[in-house]
Scaffold this motif. Structure first.
Motif, short mmCIF file in Angstrom:
data_model
loop_
_atom_site.label_atom_id
_atom_site.label_comp_id
_atom_site.label_asym_id
_atom_site.label_seq_id
_atom_site.Cartn_x
_atom_site.Cartn_y
_atom_site.Cartn_z
N LEU A 66 -1.98 -10.25 -15.02
CA LEU A 66 -1.06 -10.74 -13.99
C LEU A 66 -1.73 -11.77 -13.11
CD1 LEU A 66 0.38 -7.31 -12.70
CD2 LEU A 66 1.28 -8.75 -14.55
N GLU A 67 -0.92 -12.74 -12.68
CA GLU A 67 -1.31 -13.64 -11.60
C GLU A 67 -0.61 -13.11 -10.35
OE1 GLU A 67 -1.72 -18.28 -11.64
OE2 GLU A 67 0.33 -17.77 -11.01
N VAL A 68 -1.39 -12.89 -9.30
CA VAL A 68 -0.87 -12.23 -8.11
C VAL A 68 -1.09 -13.12 -6.89
CG1 VAL A 68 -0.93 -10.14 -6.70
CG2 VAL A 68 -1.52 -10.03 -9.14
N GLN A 69 -0.04 -13.30 -6.10
CA GLN A 69 -0.16 -14.08 -4.87
C GLN A 69 0.19 -13.20 -3.67
OE1 GLN A 69 1.64 -17.92 -4.96
NE2 GLN A 69 1.03 -18.44 -2.88
N LEU A 70 -0.69 -13.23 -2.68
CA LEU A 70 -0.48 -12.42 -1.48
C LEU A 70 0.28 -13.20 -0.43
CD1 LEU A 70 -4.01 -10.79 -1.07
CD2 LEU A 70 -1.96 -9.75 -2.01
N GLU A 71 1.34 -12.58 0.07
CA GLU A 71 2.05 -13.15 1.21
C GLU A 71 1.48 -12.58 2.51
OE1 GLU A 71 6.64 -13.10 2.74
OE2 GLU A 71 6.31 -13.53 0.61
N THR A 72 0.96 -11.37 2.42
CA THR A 72 0.22 -10.74 3.52
C THR A 72 -1.13 -10.32 2.98
OG1 THR A 72 1.19 -8.59 2.97
CG2 THR A 72 2.31 -9.89 4.67
N GLY A 73 -2.05 -9.96 3.86
CA GLY A 73 -3.40 -9.63 3.41
C GLY A 73 -3.85 -8.26 3.86
N ARG A 74 -3.10 -7.23 3.52
CA ARG A 74 -3.47 -5.86 3.91
C ARG A 74 -4.63 -5.34 3.06
NH1 ARG A 74 -1.10 -6.66 8.55
NH2 ARG A 74 1.16 -6.90 8.37
N THR A 75 -5.35 -4.38 3.60
CA THR A 75 -6.45 -3.76 2.88
C THR A 75 -5.97 -3.15 1.57
OG1 THR A 75 -7.57 -3.26 4.97
CG2 THR A 75 -8.26 -2.01 3.02
N HIS A 76 -6.64 -3.48 0.47
CA HIS A 76 -6.37 -2.91 -0.86
C HIS A 76 -4.92 -3.16 -1.30
CE1 HIS A 76 -9.78 0.23 -0.07
NE2 HIS A 76 -10.24 -1.00 -0.19
N GLN A 77 -4.30 -4.21 -0.80
CA GLN A 77 -2.86 -4.42 -1.03
C GLN A 77 -2.50 -4.49 -2.51
OE1 GLN A 77 -0.93 -7.31 1.52
NE2 GLN A 77 0.34 -8.06 -0.16
N ILE A 78 -3.19 -5.30 -3.29
CA ILE A 78 -2.86 -5.43 -4.71
C ILE A 78 -3.08 -4.11 -5.44
CG2 ILE A 78 -3.49 -6.58 -6.87
CD1 ILE A 78 -4.27 -9.04 -5.19
N ARG A 79 -4.18 -3.45 -5.14
CA ARG A 79 -4.52 -2.21 -5.83
C ARG A 79 -3.49 -1.12 -5.55
NH1 ARG A 79 -10.67 -1.59 -3.95
NH2 ARG A 79 -10.57 0.29 -5.25
N VAL A 80 -3.01 -1.05 -4.32
CA VAL A 80 -2.03 -0.01 -3.97
C VAL A 80 -0.65 -0.36 -4.51
CG1 VAL A 80 -0.94 1.23 -2.07
CG2 VAL A 80 -3.35 0.62 -1.92
N HIS A 81 -0.24 -1.62 -4.42
CA HIS A 81 1.08 -2.01 -4.92
C HIS A 81 1.19 -1.85 -6.43
CE1 HIS A 81 2.78 -4.56 -1.33
NE2 HIS A 81 2.91 -3.26 -1.17
N THR A 82 0.14 -2.19 -7.18
CA THR A 82 0.21 -2.01 -8.63
C THR A 82 0.22 -0.54 -9.01
OG1 THR A 82 -2.20 -2.32 -8.73
CG2 THR A 82 -0.83 -4.24 -9.21
#
Length: 352
Positions: free
Chosen positions: A250-266
């Protein structure tokens, strides 16, 4: 003599101190108060040390023993005992010299993606923390300071997790630091693009996650981030670069920068990042390692990489785009999974 709760000197940490609680901290739990005051919230001191001195009664509020859940009142006097935990790098003496091993110094030049008089852009390897702390004798900032001969100023403009690889920006002046900081704020203009390998076939319809996130920590435990309706807003955008039944790139783009955001959302979507020790699926990771002959059956490291960054130069404001190819350590896993990285993110000598 009373000390302000938000200005505790490093040298005073080696002696008993008495801190008076100011009004803005009224109602806060004593454990959270100490985590902040003693630096544990930022990895400078193990959290277990805080709970140990509470459990043993060494912390007193108005001369009374305190539980971790005790709430503070303005004017309370807190007795803080000497901190005896001194790991490889002493968190109580920030001026102590940091020794970076030669094998890391030898790699420093190759990590630099861009450098000028105002900033440094580095492709950080996974496993290297951005700064030292508890049981972490040195970090990227120490490595680059020593590589550059200890310049007058070199500071992190933002951070990524220790196990995440990829682009990090360091500032060489206070003016540059402030200008870059502004871009990385939630409302800022910086664009951060990550690549990640997740388990399973990512759903085509799932292009955006806006699950709110909240930090959580149990007594004596490392902090985690959880999806919670009462948490902070968090928005992540996903694009599928390659996918099959086993895994997706996946290519992932952050709109916000929360801690561990990508890891938790996936993980919340049911497709955790491969190699994620905190939010992932250990059994799936092991199964993947056992099926890979080129990876020698080992469990993969965290497959999350800060691959591209778009910011404005802190001095002249011109748009700059930086890219970092995926780590070489990804190659055997990509081959095993039959997934192909786009040319712009590929290692120069890697044939697809």
């Amino acid at each position: 003599m009373n000390h302000r709760a938000d200005k505790v000197s490093a040298t005073s940490k080696s002696a008993v101190r008495r801190v008076t609680v100011e009004p803005q901290y009224a109602g806060q739990r004593i454990d959270n108060f100490l985590l902040r005051v003693l630096g544990a919230s930022h990895g400078e001191l193990p959290r277990s040390v805080i709970y140990r001195i509470l459990r043993t009664g060494e912390v007193r509020i108005n001369s009374q023993r305190a539980k971790p859940t005790t709430r503070l009142t303005a004017g309370d006097e807190i007795r803080i005992p000497p901190i005896r935990h001194i790991p490889g790098r002493d968190p109580l003496d920030p001026d102590a010299p940091v020794v970076v091993p030669d094998h890391w110094l030898n790699r420093a030049a190759a990590m630099i993606v861009f450098e000028d008089a105002e900033m440094l852009v580095v492709n950080k390897p996974g496993g290297l923390a951005v700064h030292g702390g508890s049981n972490i004798p040195f970090g990227l900032i120490d490595l680059m300071r020593q590589h550059l001969g200890h310049p007058p100023l070199l500071e992190l403009a933002h951070r990524i997790d220790r196990d995440t690889s990829g682009l990090v920006v360091l500032a060489k002046s206070l003016a540059a630091l402030g200008a870059i900081h502004e871009q990385f704020r939630p409302e800022g203009s910086a664009e951060k693009i990550y690549l990640t390998l997740v388990h399973g076939h990512w759903p085509d319809r799932l292009r955006r996650s806006d699950a709110p996130l909240r930090k959580w920590q149990g007594e004596g435990e490392a902090h985690r981030v959880v999806v919670d309706a009462q948490g902070k807003a968090a928005v992540t955008h996903f694009s599928i670069l390659a996918a099959n039944a086993h895994a997706s790139l996946l290519e992932v783009q952050l709109e916000t920068g929360r801690t561990h955001q990508i890891r938790v959302h996936t993980a919340h979507a049911g497709h955790p990042v491969i190699g994620d020790n905190k939010y992932g699926d250990r059994n799936l990771d092991k199964r993947l390692g056992q099926s890979s002959t080129s990876a020698s059956g080992v469990r993969p490291n965290l497959m999350l990489h800060a691959a591209a960054l778009k910011i404005r130069h802190p001095t002249d404001g011109t748009p700059r785009t930086f890219q970092a190819p995926v780590p070489e350590s990804w190659t055997p896993w990509l081959r095993t999974l039959h997934l192909h990285v786009p040319p712009e993110y590929r290692q120069p000598d890697t044939a697809d």
